[in-house]
Design a protein around this motif. Sequence first.
Motif, PDB file in Angstrom:
ATOM      1  N   LEU A 269      50.333  20.017  29.078  1.00  0.00           N
ATOM      2  CA  LEU A 269      50.317  21.254  29.849  1.00  0.00           C
ATOM      3  C   LEU A 269      48.927  21.487  30.421  1.00  0.00           C
ATOM      4  CD1 LEU A 269      51.840  23.794  30.759  1.00  0.00           C
ATOM      5  CD2 LEU A 269      51.192  24.860  28.594  1.00  0.00           C
ATOM      6  N   PHE A 270      48.850  21.602  31.739  1.00  0.00           N
ATOM      7  CA  PHE A 270      47.600  21.875  32.441  1.00  0.00           C
ATOM      8  C   PHE A 270      47.689  23.222  33.130  1.00  0.00           C
ATOM      9  CE2 PHE A 270      45.507  17.524  33.673  1.00  0.00           C
ATOM     10  CZ  PHE A 270      45.185  17.305  32.348  1.00  0.00           C
ATOM     11  N   MET A 271      46.518  23.800  33.330  1.00  0.00           N
ATOM     12  CA  MET A 271      46.420  25.023  34.125  1.00  0.00           C
ATOM     13  C   MET A 271      45.505  24.747  35.313  1.00  0.00           C
ATOM     14  SD  MET A 271      43.918  27.349  31.697  1.00  0.00           S
ATOM     15  CE  MET A 271      43.184  28.376  32.962  1.00  0.00           C
TER      16      MET A 271
ATOM     17  N   HIS B 246      45.789  29.804  38.483  1.00  0.00           N
ATOM     18  CA  HIS B 246      46.703  29.938  39.619  1.00  0.00           C
ATOM     19  C   HIS B 246      48.093  29.459  39.241  1.00  0.00           C
ATOM     20  CE1 HIS B 246      43.770  31.059  42.605  1.00  0.00           C
ATOM     21  NE2 HIS B 246      43.049  29.983  42.405  1.00  0.00           N
ATOM     22  N   ALA B 247      48.150  28.469  38.343  1.00  0.00           N
ATOM     23  CA  ALA B 247      49.428  27.865  37.989  1.00  0.00           C
ATOM     24  C   ALA B 247      49.321  27.173  36.641  1.00  0.00           C
ATOM     25  CB  ALA B 247      49.820  26.837  39.056  1.00  0.00           C
ATOM     26  N   LEU B 248      50.460  27.015  36.006  1.00  0.00           N
ATOM     27  CA  LEU B 248      50.597  26.220  34.788  1.00  0.00           C
ATOM     28  C   LEU B 248      51.659  25.176  35.070  1.00  0.00           C
ATOM     29  CD1 LEU B 248      50.696  29.206  32.311  1.00  0.00           C
ATOM     30  CD2 LEU B 248      48.982  27.406  32.261  1.00  0.00           C
ATOM     31  N   ARG B 249      51.438  23.953  34.570  1.00  0.00           N
ATOM     32  CA  ARG B 249      52.400  22.906  34.882  1.00  0.00           C
ATOM     33  C   ARG B 249      52.425  21.869  33.768  1.00  0.00           C
ATOM     34  NH1 ARG B 249      51.481  20.988  40.591  1.00  0.00           N
ATOM     35  NH2 ARG B 249      52.337  23.045  40.935  1.00  0.00           N
ATOM     36  N   TRP B 250      53.650  21.486  33.385  1.00  0.00           N
ATOM     37  CA  TRP B 250      53.821  20.350  32.494  1.00  0.00           C
ATOM     38  C   TRP B 250      53.669  19.092  33.332  1.00  0.00           C
ATOM     39  CZ3 TRP B 250      53.607  20.429  27.439  1.00  0.00           C
ATOM     40  CH2 TRP B 250      53.914  21.617  26.758  1.00  0.00           C
TER      41      TRP B 250
END
Length: 189
Positions: free
Chosen positions: A62-64, A152-156
């Motif tokens: 998980l990154f932001m 701004h966003a979180l993404r697997w």
Amino acid sequence: MDRQILQTLLCQYRSHYMEELAYARRGCSLLHSDPDCFFREGSGLHITASTWILNPAGTATLFMLHRKLEQWFQPGGHADGDENVLAVALKECSEETGVAETDIHLLQSSIFDVDIHRTRRHGTEPAHQHLDIRFLVEIDDRIPLDGNSESHALRWIPLHEVHAYNKGLSIHRMLIKSMEWLRLHRNQG
């Protein structure tokens, strides 16, 4: 984990990555010599903590997308005087993802990675260095991610795509370490 325990862990830290070993030694020295190293207003190098997050399948992290830095990173932040870096890492992870701390599961109790990196000047905040203490955790990728104002966003991100989001040496090191951890623990389990 208090200051003394962290200092001992950093002084005894072992890694086959020479740069990481040097960061741990520098951290050991910092904790011995700088009483204010847990505060961002300190001498320029100060303690931060973060989490490298895996999903239960071990296929993604998980990154932001960091709002200030405009780059994809693992969740983490400043200690702001708190010497319990594990608690800081878990708190920052929860705040930045919107996932309750009870849903963040520590995969190994020891330090996962150590890094020193420079941050650029932002507004009135001068450029400075972070000694980042990193922990390996797991979050169920089905849990909704609410995030907060720091991203701004979180993404697997599938592990095989991590380099498309961040090509940093320490990110590469954590990616390799997490794949090694998964191989070891899948073979045991």
